[in-house]
Design an enzyme around this catalytic site. Sequence first.
Site, PDB file in Angstrom:
ATOM      1  N   ASP A 102       0.838  -1.193   0.000  1.00  0.00           N
ATOM      2  CA  ASP A 102       0.000   0.000   0.000  1.00  0.00           C
ATOM      3  C   ASP A 102       0.876   1.247   0.000  1.00  0.00           C
ATOM      4  OD1 ASP A 102      -0.250   1.340   3.069  1.00  0.00           O
ATOM      5  OD2 ASP A 102       0.431  -0.735   3.008  1.00  0.00           O
ATOM      6  N   SER A 103       0.460   2.258  -0.780  1.00  0.00           N
ATOM      7  CA  SER A 103       1.129   3.546  -0.832  1.00  0.00           C
ATOM      8  C   SER A 103       2.597   3.373  -1.237  1.00  0.00           C
ATOM      9  CB  SER A 103       0.973   4.262   0.516  1.00  0.00           C
ATOM     10  OG  SER A 103       1.380   5.602   0.429  1.00  0.00           O
ATOM     11  N   SER A 104       3.543   3.875  -0.421  1.00  0.00           N
ATOM     12  CA  SER A 104       4.961   3.659  -0.757  1.00  0.00           C
ATOM     13  C   SER A 104       5.294   2.176  -0.750  1.00  0.00           C
ATOM     14  CB  SER A 104       5.857   4.406   0.228  1.00  0.00           C
ATOM     15  OG  SER A 104       5.683   3.921   1.546  1.00  0.00           O
ATOM     16  N   LEU A 144      -2.310  -1.378  -3.692  1.00  0.00           N
ATOM     17  CA  LEU A 144      -3.258  -0.499  -3.022  1.00  0.00           C
ATOM     18  C   LEU A 144      -2.705   0.920  -3.028  1.00  0.00           C
ATOM     19  CD1 LEU A 144      -4.010  -2.791   0.068  1.00  0.00           C
ATOM     20  CD2 LEU A 144      -5.212  -2.736  -2.127  1.00  0.00           C
ATOM     21  N   HIS A 196      -6.762   8.299   1.137  1.00  0.00           N
ATOM     22  CA  HIS A 196      -5.534   7.499   1.076  1.00  0.00           C
ATOM     23  C   HIS A 196      -5.594   6.412   2.149  1.00  0.00           C
ATOM     24  CE1 HIS A 196      -1.496   6.927  -0.429  1.00  0.00           C
ATOM     25  NE2 HIS A 196      -0.997   6.954   0.791  1.00  0.00           N
TER      26      HIS A 196
END
Length: 280
Positions: free
Chosen positions: A140-142, A164, A258
């Site tokens: 997820d994200s980074s 994600l 987010h």
Amino acid sequence: MKVKDYSYETFPRYTVNIDGALELKGNKENLRCRMKDVEYQKGCMIRFLFPNTILDEERKYPLVIHVQGSGWYKQDMNDHIFDFMPIVKAGYVYAIIEYHGAPEYKYPTQVDDVIKAIEYLKENYQNYPIDFKHVFLSGDSSGGHIALLVALQERYNFKGIIDLYGVTNFMTFNNWYSKYDWHEERNVTDFLGSLDIELLMKASPMTYLKENMSLPPFLILHGDKDHVVPITQSIELYEKLKEYHYDVIFGRVHDADHGRSIFYNEDVYQTIIAFLDKHQ
């Protein structure tokens, strides 16, 4: 009284009437979630989330290796314990990977850390209730960004990739609304060391996506009100995967930011579980 050779199935159930007591049903098939932390290298751990049932202690479960997001800084390893519990209770082990954080550790340290964690799991999976023939990579994200960089190296035969709201292309990040201009944000510089164009391209997963690669199915999920990573990052990846005729599903999560509570809801859980069930 003593029962010899005790097992759950042979142990006698107390059936005498208890005046005024509530009679509640137990569910012998129910899975609960338990946690275990293992250090796979100095300063970095894998946080396991295991499904567990009283009836089958020796059962092996498919594995989801998940790279925890953090803006590439030191991760909060508690962030997704409860978010992923419904998926664990559906019969999947989660191995949440910790990497060395920026600014002390810069790219590609985080990619190398995830590869080291995968190698640890390959060598030690027999010690855990893991079926290593059925392994997915998620992030997820980074963490989604790092997971994509690992996946597109084609080093491992994953059953599927779950992205994600991950960063996919630093060169096009500012093409849609975000509260960040990543030419100005400190965490990109802390992560990469500079904003050199060649380095930005090298650290962008889209750079590695080509035709005729040996890639597993992809599931991409992104909120359409994500104020950190623009949804266009995921759309770009989705459209290129489709153009190259790879197996990909894209899910737009209405009104979701987010991650957070609006994102991690029943629709998202059922979509992820259906993807895992189909491809395990």
